[in-house]
Design an enzyme around this catalytic site. Structure first.
Site, short mmCIF file in Angstrom:
data_model
loop_
_atom_site.label_atom_id
_atom_site.label_comp_id
_atom_site.label_asym_id
_atom_site.label_seq_id
_atom_site.Cartn_x
_atom_site.Cartn_y
_atom_site.Cartn_z
N SER A 43 -11.86 19.00 -39.46
CA SER A 43 -11.34 18.74 -40.80
C SER A 43 -10.90 20.01 -41.53
O SER A 43 -11.07 20.12 -42.76
CB SER A 43 -12.35 17.95 -41.64
OG SER A 43 -12.65 16.71 -41.01
N LYS A 73 -3.90 16.11 -29.89
CA LYS A 73 -4.63 14.98 -29.28
C LYS A 73 -3.63 13.96 -28.72
O LYS A 73 -2.57 14.35 -28.24
CB LYS A 73 -5.60 14.38 -30.29
CG LYS A 73 -6.52 15.45 -30.88
CD LYS A 73 -7.69 14.92 -31.65
CE LYS A 73 -8.52 16.09 -32.18
NZ LYS A 73 -9.73 15.66 -32.87
N GLU A 89 -16.63 23.45 -32.85
CA GLU A 89 -16.24 22.21 -33.52
C GLU A 89 -17.44 21.29 -33.65
O GLU A 89 -17.79 20.58 -32.70
CB GLU A 89 -15.14 21.50 -32.69
CG GLU A 89 -13.89 22.33 -32.51
CD GLU A 89 -12.67 21.46 -32.26
OE1 GLU A 89 -11.67 21.69 -32.94
OE2 GLU A 89 -12.74 20.55 -31.41
N ASN A 126 -4.26 21.07 -32.10
CA ASN A 126 -4.56 20.11 -31.04
C ASN A 126 -4.00 18.76 -31.47
O ASN A 126 -4.57 18.10 -32.33
CB ASN A 126 -6.09 20.04 -30.84
CG ASN A 126 -6.49 18.98 -29.83
OD1 ASN A 126 -5.63 18.40 -29.15
ND2 ASN A 126 -7.78 18.73 -29.72
N GLY A 141 -12.31 14.88 -37.58
CA GLY A 141 -11.60 13.67 -38.00
C GLY A 141 -12.34 12.87 -39.07
O GLY A 141 -11.98 11.74 -39.36
N GLU A 153 -14.32 15.35 -27.53
CA GLU A 153 -13.84 14.00 -27.17
C GLU A 153 -13.82 13.83 -25.66
O GLU A 153 -14.06 12.74 -25.15
CB GLU A 153 -12.45 13.77 -27.80
CG GLU A 153 -12.57 13.57 -29.30
CD GLU A 153 -11.38 14.05 -30.11
OE1 GLU A 153 -10.30 14.28 -29.55
OE2 GLU A 153 -11.56 14.21 -31.34
N HIS A 177 -13.30 19.93 -24.98
CA HIS A 177 -13.27 19.31 -26.30
C HIS A 177 -14.34 18.22 -26.36
O HIS A 177 -14.58 17.52 -25.37
CB HIS A 177 -11.89 18.73 -26.60
CG HIS A 177 -11.73 18.36 -28.03
ND1 HIS A 177 -12.25 17.18 -28.55
CD2 HIS A 177 -11.18 19.02 -29.08
CE1 HIS A 177 -11.99 17.14 -29.85
NE2 HIS A 177 -11.34 18.24 -30.19
P1 13P Z 1 -9.59 17.36 -37.11
O1 13P Z 1 -8.93 18.60 -37.65
O2 13P Z 1 -8.70 16.16 -37.12
O3 13P Z 1 -10.93 17.12 -37.71
O4 13P Z 1 -9.86 17.63 -35.54
C1 13P Z 1 -10.45 18.80 -35.15
C2 13P Z 1 -10.35 18.90 -33.68
O5 13P Z 1 -10.99 18.15 -32.95
C3 13P Z 1 -9.44 19.90 -33.10
O6 13P Z 1 -9.63 20.04 -31.74
#
Ligand code: 13P
Length: 251
Positions: free
Chosen positions: A214, A11, A168, A9, A174, A98, A96
């Site tokens: 992560s 983002k 997740e 992803n 992150g 976010e 997601h």
């Molecule tokens: P990270 O791997 O940067 O922690 O993000 C995970 C994520 O949100 C994948 O959709």
């Protein structure tokens, strides 16, 4: 045997030219990857057509990061499932954290989006996961169960064959703070039970459940060794072709 998948992803990262270069690097680096695991990349909308071109002739799948909850018309700023399909996508990520947190994505909207995505012939990567407060209050199982049921219990066992779930934990996204393999495994096993209760054991066993938060080359092996973890949804580490493919090599 359920499918093993490592999905990246991206983002809101990379320009179109950087994204094209990244996709090329992933394709080159992945050429020697065995049959056992599938790769998917999810660039921003603006990159999809160009990245689709790069991925032609490879086995790497292309995913969007979201889709509209309507099919067409006066919805400024939105992108419809048919447009994604036409741009070359085989998948879309939905729900997601976010999007739930910053863009008001609700379970009701997600039901609509999953429905439209499936009708358009897209596979869905549906994200679920608790935040830090919920984990600290010991509510992580309840939250993930409720999110899973609220969306997926509206679909049939046949629909479920096109749906992948990504667990997740929001506190691990992150932050560099990964869930331990044991913490992830117990939630994955719980999701599989939630699926079994509605769709039966066999379907639950066949559903791919990814871990995200992560995940990187140094911890992927331990996570993927768990019996209910079928791969990863990777954020930060998917922006480096070497790291992304190294995660897939952890299988
Ligand atoms: P990270 O791997 O940067 O922690 O993000 C995970 C994520 O949100 C994948 O959709």
């Amino acid at each position: 045997m359920r499918k093993k998948i490592v999905a990246g992803n991206w983002k809101m990262n990379t320009t179109v030219s950087e994204g094209v270069a990244l996709a090329k690097a992933v394709a080159e680096r992945a050429a020697g990857l065995g049959e056992g695991v599938s790769l998917i990349v999810a660039p921003p909308f603006t990159h999809l057509v160009s990245v689709a071109e790069v991925l032609k002739g490879t086995k790497i799948g292309l995913s969007a990061q979201n889709c509209a909850d309507h099919t067409k018309g006066a919805y400024t700023g939105e992108v419809a499932v048919d447009m994604l399909k036409d741009a070359g996508c085989g998948w879309t990520i939905l729900g997601h954290s976010e999007r739930r947190q910053y863009y008001g994505e609700t379970d009701e909207k997600l039901v609509e989006k999953v429905k439209l995505a499936l009708e358009a012939g897209l596979g869905v990567i549906l994200c679920v996961g608790e935040n830090l407060d919920e984990r600290e209050a010991g509510r992580h199982f309840d939250v993930v169960k409720a999110q899973t049921e609220a969306v997926l219990y509206n679909f049939s066992a046949e629909d479920m064959k096109k749906i992948v779930i990504a667990y997740e934990p929001v506190w691990a996204i992150g932050t560099g703070k990964t869930a331990t393999a044991a913490q992830a495994e117990e939630i994955h096993a719980c999701i599989r039970k939630v699926l079994a209760a509605k769709f039966g054991e066999e379907l639950a066993e066949e559903t791919t459940i990814l871990y995200g938060g992560s995940c990187k080359p140094s911890n992927a092996k331990e996570l993927f060794a768990e019996k209910d973890i079928d791969g990863g949804l990777i954020g930060g580490a998917s922006l480096k072709a070497d790291d992304f493919v190294a995660i897939a090599e952890a299988f």
